[in-house]
Design a protein around this motif. Structure first.
Motif, short mmCIF file in Angstrom:
data_model
loop_
_atom_site.label_atom_id
_atom_site.label_comp_id
_atom_site.label_asym_id
_atom_site.label_seq_id
_atom_site.Cartn_x
_atom_site.Cartn_y
_atom_site.Cartn_z
N ARG A 60 1.03 -1.06 -0.06
CA ARG A 60 0.12 -0.05 0.08
C ARG A 60 0.74 1.13 0.00
O ARG A 60 1.73 1.35 0.94
N ASP A 105 1.46 3.95 1.29
CA ASP A 105 0.80 4.74 2.47
C ASP A 105 2.15 5.58 2.96
O ASP A 105 3.04 5.45 2.61
N GLY A 132 4.91 0.87 12.67
CA GLY A 132 3.86 0.03 12.11
C GLY A 132 2.80 0.16 11.04
O GLY A 132 2.11 -0.22 10.97
N PHE A 188 4.08 -4.90 3.72
CA PHE A 188 3.70 -5.53 5.00
C PHE A 188 3.33 -6.88 4.86
O PHE A 188 3.15 -7.27 3.76
N ARG A 207 -15.11 -0.47 9.13
CA ARG A 207 -13.72 -0.83 8.39
C ARG A 207 -13.33 0.16 7.20
O ARG A 207 -14.31 0.35 6.57
N ALA A 225 -4.26 -0.85 15.14
CA ALA A 225 -4.81 -2.07 15.48
C ALA A 225 -3.92 -3.09 14.94
O ALA A 225 -3.16 -3.21 13.83
N LEU A 226 -4.01 -4.06 15.87
CA LEU A 226 -3.16 -5.49 15.67
C LEU A 226 -3.68 -6.30 14.50
O LEU A 226 -3.07 -6.91 13.48
N GLY A 227 -5.01 -6.43 14.36
CA GLY A 227 -5.88 -7.11 13.45
C GLY A 227 -7.28 -6.70 13.35
O GLY A 227 -7.76 -5.95 14.26
N GLY A 228 -7.81 -7.18 12.40
CA GLY A 228 -9.19 -6.99 12.18
C GLY A 228 -9.93 -7.69 11.20
O GLY A 228 -9.11 -8.14 10.28
N ALA A 265 -7.57 -10.32 8.95
CA ALA A 265 -6.28 -10.18 8.64
C ALA A 265 -5.53 -9.52 9.78
O ALA A 265 -6.05 -8.46 10.64
N GLY A 282 -1.53 -8.00 11.03
CA GLY A 282 -0.13 -7.82 10.66
C GLY A 282 0.90 -8.26 11.54
O GLY A 282 1.09 -8.13 12.61
P1 AMP Z 1 -6.48 -4.04 6.82
O1 AMP Z 1 -6.49 -4.86 5.80
O2 AMP Z 1 -6.41 -2.52 6.62
O3 AMP Z 1 -7.73 -4.21 8.07
O4 AMP Z 1 -5.31 -4.36 7.84
C1 AMP Z 1 -5.40 -5.38 8.41
C2 AMP Z 1 -4.09 -5.57 9.51
O5 AMP Z 1 -2.94 -5.18 8.60
C3 AMP Z 1 -3.97 -4.35 10.47
O6 AMP Z 1 -4.50 -4.60 11.68
C4 AMP Z 1 -2.41 -4.10 10.75
O7 AMP Z 1 -2.04 -5.17 11.74
C5 AMP Z 1 -1.93 -4.60 9.41
N1 AMP Z 1 -1.69 -3.42 8.44
C6 AMP Z 1 -2.58 -2.79 7.72
N2 AMP Z 1 -1.80 -1.82 7.06
C7 AMP Z 1 -0.56 -1.95 7.24
C8 AMP Z 1 0.70 -1.34 6.91
N3 AMP Z 1 0.59 -0.24 6.04
N4 AMP Z 1 1.74 -1.49 7.31
C9 AMP Z 1 1.95 -2.53 8.26
N5 AMP Z 1 0.82 -3.45 8.70
C10 AMP Z 1 -0.43 -3.01 8.13
#
Ligand code: AMP
Length: 418
Positions: free
Chosen positions: A111, A113, A118, A123, A256, A278-281, A303, A305
């Motif tokens: 991504r 970003d 973190g 990632f 989300r 967030a650690l995960g979601g 998912a 991270g």
């Molecule tokens: P998401 O797909 O955005 O819901 O992300 C799920 C999990 O992936 C998040 O809770 C983070 O642990 C991890 N994550 C998302 N985006 C990033 C990022 N840019 N860098 C590192 N970890 C990420």
């Protein structure tokens, strides 16, 4: 001098123990819950993510690594793992397998970003998806699986944020109410929210901008607008999670970042910070399979991270199990001893003993120092003298004493633990 591209990281051997710890724990628990591994390509047709993630999401609007290959194909490095797995579910006719199909995958995601602690441009996620069943029992098991993995890793002080965002039956009426509520406030909120008001009003609720917090606090709650089916689903899920002793916090503001969610949404937060860390979601995505061209099929996934898990392990001083270093270092002086060293090392490795042979033309003292620096608990010394007598010296680097043994006896002894 070249450097790793901004937002990417090298994972060095000293960090490998953390990665293996997380991956092994996740695999172990995934198996206990009946999840099988799937691996999908690193890139997909761009259209999959436009359709699957939603074109008014941050990911699709700003963050995708999209390119044309030499044949003119429009491709994108995967920004997330769910759409590719659902694509594979449809492509391989998995609807004809026993449902739900439970799948997990370790994926690298991309991504564009703003990199920070973190948050990276490449990632890694551990993804779990259960496709083909609406029963809230599946939601509960999936969430409990994620929680048990964090627990097995030793992570403390986490909270489970839980919400339901309804479905195609109840959400439209709520969004109408939300728009009505925001109409007089649009001038006061941030530019992003002004856009969301038009394109994706649900995302108004998770804006992090300070200027928008007052508006969010007074907004109507989707939980109060759920239809009977969504409300029952949510109640059943809460009961299962309570039975499993998960510390659930109902968070009516939790939505989300991806468009495909329905009903259940959840995130796991560390104690000190909010959704940014967030650690995960994950959540339920009952419309996605159909949206990607399959038959209507309910599904849920999460998912988490890996980098974020490791940051939290380190912050909580949790050490992963040590990875095995070399157990035996074979030192030698002279040409014939060097060949005997190679032979002996090969025999040890075939017995499963991690073994290094001294390289270059170092003195015996330098070789012993080298063995010490590498942390090898045993050194085998082979010189012309030993060779002539048909023995090798086996030296214990911890206790200091050494014994002379025939090479075969040395191999057996070291293979048995020394
Ligand atoms: P998401 O797909 O955005 O819901 O992300 C799920 C999990 O992936 C998040 O809770 C983070 O642990 C991890 N994550 C998302 N985006 C990033 C990022 N840019 N860098 C590192 N970890 C990420």
């Amino acid at each position: 001098m070249f450097q790793a591209p901004r937002g990417t990281q090298d994972i060095l051997p000293e960090d490998a123990a953390y990665w293996l710890f997380v991956e092994r724990t996740a695999r172990d628990w995934a198996a206990r819950y009946g999840y099988g591994e799937i691996r999908t390509p690193t890139f997909e047709e761009t259209g999959l993510f436009l359709r699957g993630v939603g074109d008014s999401t941050d990911i699709v609007e700003k963050e995708m690594y999209t390119f044309q290959d030499k044949g003119g194909g429009e491709l994108t490095l995967r920004p997330e793992g769910t759409a590719p797995i659902v694509r594979a579910y449809i492509e391989h006719g998995m609807a004809s397998r026993p449902q739900p199909v439970r799948l997990f995958s370790f994926v690298n995601c991309f991504r564009y970003d703003r990199p920070q602690r973190g948050r990276y441009r490449e990632f890694h996620q551990w993804d779990c998806e259960a496709i083909g069943e609406i029963d809230p029992l599946v939601d509960a098991e999936l969430i409990i699986l994620l929680w048990r993995v964090y627990q097995a890793l030793g992570l403390r002080d986490l909270t489970l944020q839980l919400n339901s965002i309804g479905d195609a039956r109840c959400r439209p009426a709520y969004l109408e109410r939300l728009r009505e509520y925001y109409r007089p406030l649009v001038a006061t909120v941030c530019p992003d929210c002004r856009r969301r008001y038009e394109t994706n009003p649900l995302r108004l609720l998770d804006c992090k901008n300070a200027a928008c917090q007052a508006a969010i606090a007074g907004a109507p709650r989707l939980l109060d607008y759920l239809c009977a089916e969504c409300a029952e689903h949510f109640a059943a899920l809460r009961a299962y999670l309570a039975d499993a002793d998960l510390p659930v916090e109902i968070n009516p503001r939790l939505v989300r970042g991806l468009d495909y969610y329905t009903k259940t949404v959840f995130e796991v937060w560390p104690a000190e910070a909010g959704a940014q860390s967030a650690l995960g979601g994950g959540g339920r995505y009952d419309g996605l399979v159909e949206q990607l061209g399959g038959r209507p099929t309910p599904a849920i996934g999460f998912a988490t991270g890996i980098e974020r898990i490791i940051l939290n392990l380190k912050a909580q001083s949790i050490e992963p199990p040590l990875l095995p270093g070399p157990r035996v270092y074979v030192a030698h002086l002279g040409d014939r001893p060097r060949r005997e060293a190679m032979r002996l090392a090969d025999a040890l490795r075939q017995q499963g003993v991690p073994t290094l042979v001294a390289v270059g033309g170092r003195s015996m003292r330098a070789q012993l120092r080298h063995a010490n620096a590498l942390g090898a608990p045993w050194v085998v010394v082979i010189g012309e003298d030993e060779l002539a007598r048909g023995v090798v010296q086996v030296k214990n680097m911890r206790g200091g004493e050494s014994v002379e043994l025939a090479p075969q006896a040395a191999v057996e002894r070291l293979a048995a633990g020394g």
